[in-house]
Design a protein around this motif. Structure first.
Motif, PDB file in Angstrom:
ATOM      1  N   CYS A 228     -13.873  45.814  56.406  1.00  0.00           N
ATOM      2  CA  CYS A 228     -13.557  44.371  56.366  1.00  0.00           C
ATOM      3  C   CYS A 228     -12.598  44.079  55.219  1.00  0.00           C
ATOM      4  CB  CYS A 228     -14.834  43.558  56.162  1.00  0.00           C
ATOM      5  SG  CYS A 228     -16.112  43.922  57.364  1.00  0.00           S
ATOM      6  N   SER A 229     -12.882  44.663  54.056  1.00  0.00           N
ATOM      7  CA  SER A 229     -12.080  44.384  52.861  1.00  0.00           C
ATOM      8  C   SER A 229     -10.628  44.858  53.018  1.00  0.00           C
ATOM      9  CB  SER A 229     -12.709  45.062  51.642  1.00  0.00           C
ATOM     10  OG  SER A 229     -12.783  46.455  51.871  1.00  0.00           O
ATOM     11  N   GLY A 230     -10.417  45.814  53.895  1.00  0.00           N
ATOM     12  CA  GLY A 230      -9.055  46.326  54.097  1.00  0.00           C
ATOM     13  C   GLY A 230      -8.098  45.245  54.560  1.00  0.00           C
ATOM     14  N   CYS A 231      -8.609  44.265  55.328  1.00  0.00           N
ATOM     15  CA  CYS A 231      -7.762  43.174  55.823  1.00  0.00           C
ATOM     16  C   CYS A 231      -8.102  41.836  55.163  1.00  0.00           C
ATOM     17  CB  CYS A 231      -7.903  43.021  57.331  1.00  0.00           C
ATOM     18  SG  CYS A 231      -7.521  44.522  58.245  1.00  0.00           S
ATOM     19  N   HIS A 232      -9.411  41.610  54.908  1.00  0.00           N
ATOM     20  CA  HIS A 232      -9.838  40.282  54.437  1.00  0.00           C
ATOM     21  C   HIS A 232      -9.931  40.190  52.912  1.00  0.00           C
ATOM     22  CE1 HIS A 232     -10.921  38.652  58.424  1.00  0.00           C
ATOM     23  NE2 HIS A 232     -11.315  39.878  58.715  1.00  0.00           N
ATOM     24  N   GLY A 233      -9.897  41.279  52.206  1.00  0.00           N
ATOM     25  CA  GLY A 233     -10.106  41.221  50.759  1.00  0.00           C
ATOM     26  C   GLY A 233     -11.594  41.071  50.472  1.00  0.00           C
ATOM     27  N   GLY A 234     -11.886  40.291  49.424  1.00  0.00           N
ATOM     28  CA  GLY A 234     -13.295  40.060  49.091  1.00  0.00           C
ATOM     29  C   GLY A 234     -13.860  41.107  48.152  1.00  0.00           C
ATOM     30  N   LEU A 246       0.011  37.749  58.367  1.00  0.00           N
ATOM     31  CA  LEU A 246       0.745  38.794  59.088  1.00  0.00           C
ATOM     32  C   LEU A 246       1.122  39.954  58.159  1.00  0.00           C
ATOM     33  CD1 LEU A 246       2.073  39.229  61.924  1.00  0.00           C
ATOM     34  CD2 LEU A 246       4.150  38.293  60.932  1.00  0.00           C
ATOM     35  N   THR A 247       1.378  39.605  56.909  1.00  0.00           N
ATOM     36  CA  THR A 247       1.809  40.638  55.953  1.00  0.00           C
ATOM     37  C   THR A 247       0.735  41.697  55.743  1.00  0.00           C
ATOM     38  OG1 THR A 247       1.127  39.097  54.241  1.00  0.00           O
ATOM     39  CG2 THR A 247       3.492  39.255  54.667  1.00  0.00           C
ATOM     40  N   ILE A 248      -0.542  41.302  55.956  1.00  0.00           N
ATOM     41  CA  ILE A 248      -1.626  42.285  55.796  1.00  0.00           C
ATOM     42  C   ILE A 248      -1.497  43.346  56.892  1.00  0.00           C
ATOM     43  CG2 ILE A 248      -4.135  42.606  55.925  1.00  0.00           C
ATOM     44  CD1 ILE A 248      -3.344  41.278  53.351  1.00  0.00           C
ATOM     45  N   CYS A 249      -1.277  42.891  58.122  1.00  0.00           N
ATOM     46  CA  CYS A 249      -1.103  43.847  59.240  1.00  0.00           C
ATOM     47  C   CYS A 249       0.151  44.694  58.984  1.00  0.00           C
ATOM     48  CB  CYS A 249      -0.929  43.121  60.572  1.00  0.00           C
ATOM     49  SG  CYS A 249      -2.184  41.880  60.907  1.00  0.00           S
TER      50      CYS A 249
END
Lengths: 435, 196
Positions: A228-234, A246-249
């Motif tokens: 989850c953290s790979g895309c959402h942070g946290g 989009l920049t995360i993808c």
């Protein structure tokens, strides 16, 4: 009216008009400065004036090549350097082919032809009038056949060559080897191992459903260790984001993002105008999809990252033109269903993406990457023959099929009623004993 | 304009260095300045082009073909082979044109496979004829194209290997099929703008 009153009235009017103009110049809505309708290729970004124009309204030198550079250099047989050679000064007097705007004038809908050029349609003849004498096989051919035959394209001659056609003489309409390349791994694995629901690392403060975790567990992301953290942070020092940008993808899917930004789905984002929405499109779109915002998630799903859904269902969720609506009655769809149902081998199905987002290899050793610029092989559509149609069909049949607008409209349900003479010409030359 | 043998390579190389050093021959500028004559510059350019071409043909193409490592074919991109030496020269000319438009060069012939490579101007026609009829000599002249004056040099281009002659003889679009190794096949045309 006294002179003084007249001057004051004039100053007031000028101030009001000037002020309104300046206000609109700085607002997001630039329609006041839009001289006329832009072409099909640019209408999405017509509010991003600075994409093409200098602050004073002229067209930037690199306005076109900033976006179209790579497509033009792929196999450009008409580069500016060729026309800078004094040998071609005579041709330059007829057409200044060094400048994009000589042939591509924007904001001129009534003068813009099918492929976005604004020259008279017989422009090839301007420089190649003697082609019938130089190549007797071309004598008597109409000027419109230069590109219609799939052989020549002004900028991008990736299409077809005589040697290539000769190699594919006599091919059947469906090849015995009919299959597309296997899809490569879309990204480099970041995590150490495949993850399961128990491994998810969302902060406890974040609410989510079990179904959502289950979707992720089944996804390619979980399989390659993206948590989850790979895309959402946290994680420590990184805020949790419900809807990753989009920049995360793009951080991992660089090539896909590059193609996305060059195509109709992502060009608005690339121009800083926010996401594309079907409601902004000129092509017919489904009413219920008009408010949708086009991004990675809109096609692939947020957590399932489903390439199969993205290949057909997502397209048909928005597109509502005749070609799209006819797909599910086409032989291509039957093949796709068979692949999905595992009654046929992987790679034998033909989805929307098979043709419009083809799997490509930039070199023998490169990984297979899905081209996310769906316009890359669409205009002119003859470009599709080489990298898509001929994976499964003979070259002659493919040329005939894309040349038949009725067949294209009905999504290839039937056989071509048009016939392109290119292959016959090569066959005839071969029969005459020429190479 | 007289006709003389190509030579003075050292002088030519110095001249080329001088051209760069003095900045003459820049965008839209003249080709001669600071005592460097257009002919010297053309000869120097020819020396470099001819040397690179011979090296590519001998050390890359011929060597690798003999080793059965790779072929050289016209459709080198799609067939994943080496570009033919003549294609290498043409790509170099286009590349040079992008970075420095103060000179141009092209490989032309009285019997070209691609008709775009036949002589267009009177100087090109006269030059190709001259080098074909006068073995070992170059052709130098001045010509006007679209209100600009150019110093134009034509250097002989021979079939240095049997492969050059064979390829032209076998090609469907070649108007001549009887080339032999050592035959004059065309000419290299170098053009330098001069202030007039």
């Amino acid at each position: 009216m006294s002179t003084r009153t007249s001057i004051l009235a004039w100053l007031l009017l000028t101030g009001l008009v000037g002020g309104f103009g300046a206000f609109r110049l700085t607002s997001r809505d630039q329609t006041l400065y839009l001289p006329d309708q832009t072409s099909h290729g640019h209408h999405q970004i017509e509010m991003a004036c600075a994409s093409c124009h200098t602050p004073f309204g002229g067209v930037k030198d690199d306005a076109c090549t900033n976006c179209h550079g790579e497509q033009r250099t792929a196999a450009d047989s008409h580069p500016a350097s060729k026309f800078n050679d004094p040998r071609n000064a005579g041709n330059l007097e007829k057409i200044d082919a060094r400048r994009c705007v000589t042939c591509h004038v924007e904001h001129w809908p009534e003068g813009t032809h099918r492929e976005g050029h604004t020259m008279p349609v017989d422009f090839c003849v301007t420089c190649h009038a003697d082609v019938g004498t130089e190549r007797p096989s071309h004598a008597g051919m109409s000027f419109t056949t230069c590109s219609d035959a799939g052989c020549h394209n002004y900028h991008d001659n990736r299409a077809l060559w005589e040697d290539y056609l000769k190699k594919h003489l006599g091919e059947p309409f469906v090849l015995a080897s009919a299959k597309v390349l296997p899809r490569g791994v879309a990204m480099v694995a970041k995590g150490p191992k495949s993850l399961a629901a128990k491994d998810q690392d969302a902060p406890r403060t974040v609410a989510f459903s079990a179904a959502l975790v289950s979707e992720w567990e089944e996804s390619a992301h979980a399989r390659v260790g993206i948590n989850c953290s790979g895309c959402h942070g946290g994680t420590q020092g990184v805020d949790w984001v419900n809807k990753p940008m989009l920049t995360i993808c793009a951080g991992c899917h660089t090539e896909q993002n590059k193609g996305f930004g060059l195509g109709k789905h992502g060009m608005r984002v690339a121009a800083g105008l926010g996401p594309m929405s079907p409601g902004l499109a000129r092509l017919p779109m489904r009413a219920e999809a008009k408010e949708l915002e086009v991004g990675c998630e809109s096609c692939h799903g947020g957590h399932s990252v489903n390439a199969r859904k993205a290949a057909v269902d997502s397209c048909l969720g928005c597109h509502d033109d005749e070609h799209s609506r006819s797909y599910q009655r086409s032989p291509h769809f039957k093949l796709w269903e068979a692949e999905i149902n595992r009654t046929a081998s992987p790679g034998t199905g033909v989805s929307c993406a098979t043709c419009h987002m083809p799997r490509e290899k930039s070199s023998s050793s490169a990984a297979v990457v899905v081209q996310h610029n769906q316009n890359d092989n669409l205009r002119p559509s003859e470009k599709m023959v080489r990298n898509v149609c001929t994976s499964c069909h003979g070259v002659g049949f493919s040329l005939d099929a894309v040349a038949d607008p009725e067949l294209v409209r009905h999504n290839f349900a039937g056989r071509p009623k048009k016939h392109v003479a290119s292959v016959d010409m090569v066959e005839k030359r071969a029969a005459q004993g020429k190479r | 304009m007289g006709h003389s043998k190509a030579g003075a390579m050292v002088c030519g190389a110095v001249a080329l260095a001088g051209v760069t050093a003095f900045g003459c021959g820049g965008q839209g500028g003249g080709g001669a300045a600071a005592g460097i004559q257009p002919q010297q510059m053309a000869d120097a350019l020819y020396a470099v082009i001819a040397a690179d071409r011979a090296t590519y043909a001998g050390q890359v193409v011929d060597r690798l073909v003999k080793e059965n490592a790779i072929k050289a074919t016209e459709r080198f991109k799609e067939e994943k082979t080496l570009p033919l030496p003549a294609q290498m020269l043409r790509m170099g000319a286009e590349h040079a044109q992008k970075t420095n438009s103060s000179f141009s060069y092209a490989l032309l012939s009285q019997w070209p496979i691609n008709q775009q490579n036949k002589a267009k101007t009177e100087a090109e026609k006269a030059g190709l004829k001259f080098v074909a009829e006068n073995p070992g000599k170059n052709y130098y002249t001045e010509e006007k194209i679209a209100d600009k004056t150019y110093f134009t040099a034509v250097y002989p281009d021979k079939a240095v290997a049997a492969a050059c002659a064979n390829c032209h003889n076998e090609h469907a679009d070649s108007p001549r099929k009887d080339f032999k190794e050592g035959d004059m096949m065309g000419g290299l045309v170098i053009r330098i703008p001069v202030n007039k």
